[in-house]
Scaffold this motif. Structure first.
Motif: not given
Length: 933
Positions: A541-551, A587-589
């Motif tokens: 989750g954190e990595a996807f957030v950092g990569a801006e892959s919020y879905g 992430s949804i936001y």
């Protein structure tokens, strides 16, 4: 102790003494004559054997015994004894006399020998007879008589074949009597004589004893003699590898006596001297071995070990060095000194630690080296575990070194390598420890503990990366090691936790791709526990957030929440759940933000609104609702934005963001062409508070744009009324704003005189101006001047003239001041108009003076004089009027012509008709280029 001789030799050494030598036989034939001198029997003259009669051997023997007892003839009695001896040899049956009877028989035989000698005639050989007599004397205990007979034999028959044995017996007699120098000489004659090699060897052996018995001064000779004995056996027995049983005792005794002699002399140095004196011998190592054995058997353990070390030091490349070093271990164990035995093992291991030295060892010695290495390694490891802090590292280091050396030389090194790694780790040698673990894990075949060794390497590297060990290791090296572990041991149940840990470390270093790779490996592993999966999903989750892959981040957070809600993680509390919900909402936001930035309005609004379903009432959910409205505003979907904003304010009236909704509604209303609603929004009370002046002024502008002048004017009036009109505004904008309000109020007919006066007063005193404010104030001044001029014109000049004239002049001055203010403010813009109005004031004054009535009480002459006086008073005013109109007329020369210039010309035409009353058309002159004409 382990013996160096290939054929085992007895340890007992027989040293002949005087008593024993008295009963020794002539023929020293071990194994035939008996094992000891006491077992030997005299050997008789041999006669030609005849066939045995057809009766039993015992019966024959009985008859010969009777013949011996009954005969008086010496020859017959000697022959009977000879035949008894032959029967004994031929039949292997015991047909001899009893012991007591045998002594009597031999004594009687001596009598027969003497009788034969006394008679002087004998059909046989006298040398043999003397020999037999000597043996019989020896057997019956008559040593001196025996020696005398032997000397008689040697002297009378020097060429006899019996001489060598006779000389040997004479030497033995001297030895037994303690005449060691004589014995040495006699043995020397045997050696140099014609005897057999076997007899000479025995003589040389006994010569060595004779020399030994003479004391230290003769020991060097003794040593050389004994080595001569050994030289003979060295040649005949293939370097003592095949020693006949009959010679084994002699060989062993030779080694033993040399050891004894060296021990009583200078030890190993004596052996060095004896060997050097003969140029060295291949069997020399056996002498050092026997010396060490002698010391050990006499509890002289230090001396035994020193002998072995002496040999090793002098002959380091000798094939027997391993055996000597190994014997040191045995010696110390015999002494009960386990500590010294351990030192000896260490010396053994150290001596063959080098590869070339180790390869030179026999297979059995290599096995011993491995055994000693393991014992030493295990010992130091055990000692380290119980040692104090000062010695702990030292002991572990020693253990580690032994394990590491051993590992390279055993068939299955896995466990040894792992132990070396553990010992190096405890000793603080972290790089060596890592190598040990890795080799045990990956460089061995069939090692059952390979996976554990690989895991030990992982644990070490992980602590090194954390800074717990003084070992420079990077996270990349740890990651590579983890991948190696996974490739080699894919089913290891510790892998998911390891991958999850590395994923967290990668994430901490902002290496999102690597973090995701290890997190995915942890999640996919079949042995992953709920906790390990949970950790890996959090990293994802954190990595996807950092990569801006919020879905994808949203999916990771939902997986984490599902694990949390499943009850599989009882140690995780509500705090974790709330944190995950916040992450999920975030992430949804952020998906909403991405969609908004990409212009996907509907998706953005949907994501923003979805946040509330995850974390209702939270700040981020409220912000999502708010941003949904903002997104609609940015997309210029005004009505939808207005609806969303109004709904937001209704749902969250107390939220801080609700305070900004009004502004956004104003913007939406303005942007959608609804200025009145925008203004109404500004004028609405907020939380029971009246709108601020800033809001009201903005609303006034919106009302102005919507032509809602009445609402606008109320705000203007209230604003202007709340301050001091004479007070200077704080800045240019404030001044222009106030002047604009006054101008609009004047234009709307709201107290025009008041606001014109304020326009003029504010502009005259202000330090800030604009073209508009100057024009507005100038026009206001003119209009005020016209009002004053009208008031001036309305003042009649009545009798008495003074008071009315004063009022007239005051009105004129007020009008004149306004016109001057207009010219001051408007400059050239209002100059023509101001000149005209000023001129008309003077002309009006002149006309009114001329038209005023004379007092009624004056006579005609006084009236005429009065009229003349009025004309004189009026003339200056008329002149000023003409001059000002003429000045206006002069503006034509500067290209200025307008209505007021024309009006001045018309006035001048009336005043000077001849000059100004012309039929002409006044127009302005526009000088234009002739385009080159």
């Amino acid at each position: 102790m382990k013996r160096l001789l290939i054929v085992a030799l007895g340890l007992a050494v027989y040293v002949p003494g005087p008593a024993a030598m008295a009963q020794e036989s002539f023929r020293v034939e071990l194994g035939r004559d008996g094992e000891t001198i006491g077992d030997m029997r005299p050997v008789f003259l041999e006669f030609k054997s005849r066939p045995m009669p057809a009766i039993s051997p015992r019966e024959v023997a009985r008859r010969y015994q009777r013949l011996f007892d009954n005969s008086d003839e010496p020859e017959v009695r000697i022959d009977a004894l000879n035949r008894l001896s032959n029967i004994q040899k031929a039949t292997n049956e015991d047909v001899s006399f009893s012991n007591e009877r045998e002594q009597q028989v031999y004594q009687q035989a001596l009598d027969s020998y003497e009788a034969i000698l006394d008679r002087g005639s004998y059909q046989g050989r006298l040398d043999e007879l003397l020999y037999q007599m000597a043996k019989a004397h020896a057997y019956t205990g008559q040593a001196e008589e025996s020696i005398d007979r032997l000397r008689q034999l040697v002297g009378l028959y020097p060429s006899s074949t019996l001489v060598p044995e006779a000389r040997f017996r004479i030497a033995e007699a001297a030895f037994s009597a303690g005449d060691y120098a004589v014995a040495e000489s006699e043995y020397s004659r045997v050696i140099s004589g014609e005897g057999s090699d076997s007899l000479k060897t025995k003589a040389r052996y006994m010569q060595g004893w004779s020399q030994y018995k003479q004391g230290p001064a003769a020991w060097d000779r003794s040593g050389e003699t004994f080595m001569a004995v050994l030289d003979r056996f060295d040649d005949e027995t293939d370097s003592f590898r095949r020693i006949p049983t009959s010679d084994a005792g002699l060989v062993e005794d030779t080694f033993r006596i040399m050891a004894l002699m060296a021990a009583e002399d200078r030890g190993a140095d004596s052996l060095d001297g004896w060997l050097n004196s003969v140029g060295g011998r291949d069997y020399g190592y056996l002498l050092y071995d026997r010396l060490a054995d002698y010391y050990a058997s006499n509890t002289r353990y230090e001396d035994a070990v020193e002998v072995n070390r002496h040999f090793v030091g002098a002959h380091g490349n000798h094939a027997s060095v391993p055996a000597f070093l190994s014997q040191n271990v045995d010696v110390w164990l015999m002494a009960g000194r386990t500590d010294r035995a351990r030192e000896a093992r260490a010396e053994y291991v150290r001596s063959f630690a080098g590869e070339s030295r180790y390869q030179s060892l026999a297979r059995s010695d290599q096995g011993r080296w491995q055994e000693f290495s393991r014992l030493l390694a295990d010992y130091h490891y055990d000692q380290a575990e119980n040692a104090g802090a000062d010695r702990r590292r030292e002991q572990f280091r020693l253990a580690a070194d032994y394990y590491r050396q051993l590992a390279a030389r055993v068939t299955d090194p896995g466990e040894v390598l792992r132990l070396s790694g553990d010992a190096f780790l405890q000793a603080g040698e972290y790089r060596q420890a890592l190598n040990g673990f890795q080799q045990a894990a990956y460089d061995t075949s069939g090692y059952q503990g390979a996976a554990d060794a690989a895991w030990a390497a992982i644990v070490l590297q992980r602590k090194a990366v954390d800074g717990h060990y003084e070992l420079e290791l990077t996270l990349d090296e740890l990651a590579s090691e983890a991948e190696r572990l996974a490739k080699t041991f894919p089913g290891d149940r510790r892998l998911p936790g390891l991958n999850a840990d590395i994923a967290n470390r990668m994430l901490a270093r902002n290496r999102r791709d690597d973090a995701l790779k290890f997190a995915e490996a942890a999640i996919a592993h079949p042995a992953a526990s709920a906790g390990e999966q949970y950790s890996a999903w959090l990293v994802s989750g954190e990595a996807f957030v950092g990569a801006e892959s919020y879905g994808l981040a949203e999916n990771a957070w939902r997986k984490s929440l599902a694990l949390l809600n499943s009850g599989a993680l009882p140690d995780r509390q509500d705090e974790d759940r709330r944190s995950l919900q916040r992450q999920l909402a975030g992430s949804i936001y952020q998906q909403g933000e991405q969609a908004a930035n990409e212009g996907r309005t509907d998706q953005a609004v949907a994501h923003y609104q979805r946040v509330e379903s995850v974390l209702a009432g939270s700040d981020i959910a409220i912000k999502g609702r708010y941003d949904a409205a903002n997104t609609l505003l940015q997309a210029e979907r005004w009505q939808a934005a207005v609806n969303e904003l109004n709904r937001f304010r209704a749902d969250y009236p107390q939220h801080e963001l609700a305070g900004t909704v009004s502004e956004k509604l104003v913007f939406a209303y303005q942007s959608s062409g609804q200025p009145v609603r925008a203004a109404d929004e500004l004028m609405a009370e907020a939380d029971g508070n009246a709108p601020t002046w800033e809001q009201q002024l903005r609303a006034a502008e919106l009302y102005h744009k919507a032509d809602a002048h009445e609402r606008r004017n109320r705000i203007y009036v209230a604003w202007l009324d709340q301050g001091d009109p004479a007070a200077a505004p704080p800045d240019s904008d404030a001044h222009i704003r106030n002047q604009t309000m006054r101008q609009r109020l004047v234009a709307a007919g709201v107290e025009p005189r008041r606001y014109r006066a304020e326009l003029v007063a504010s502009e005259v005193t202000s330090q800030w101006h604009s073209d508009d404010t100057l024009a507005w104030a100038g026009r206001a001044a003119i209009e005020l001047g016209e009002q004053e001029a009208a008031r001036f014109a309305a003042v009649p000049l009545q009798h008495p003239l003074g008071p009315s004239l004063k009022r007239k002049q005051e009105a004129m001055a007020a009008a004149r001041e306004r016109f001057m203010q207009a010219e001051q403010l408007g400059g050239d813009t209002f100059r023509s108009e101001v000149l005209f109005h000023r001129a008309e004031l003077y002309r009006q004054m002149a006309d009114d003076l001329m038209a005023s009535e004379a007092p009624a009480e004056l006579n005609e002459l006084e009236t005429m004089q009065y009229q003349m006086l009025l004309e004189e008073e009026a003339y200056p005013f008329e002149e000023k009027a003409i001059r000002l109109h003429a000045e206006n007329h002069q503006r034509l020369a500067d290209g200025h012509f307008d209505h007021w210039v024309e009006q001045s010309l018309q006035v001048l035409a009336k005043l000077f008709s001849g000059r100004y009353d012309r039929d002409v058309r006044w127009m302005t002159w526009n000088e234009e280029s002739n385009d080159g004409a």
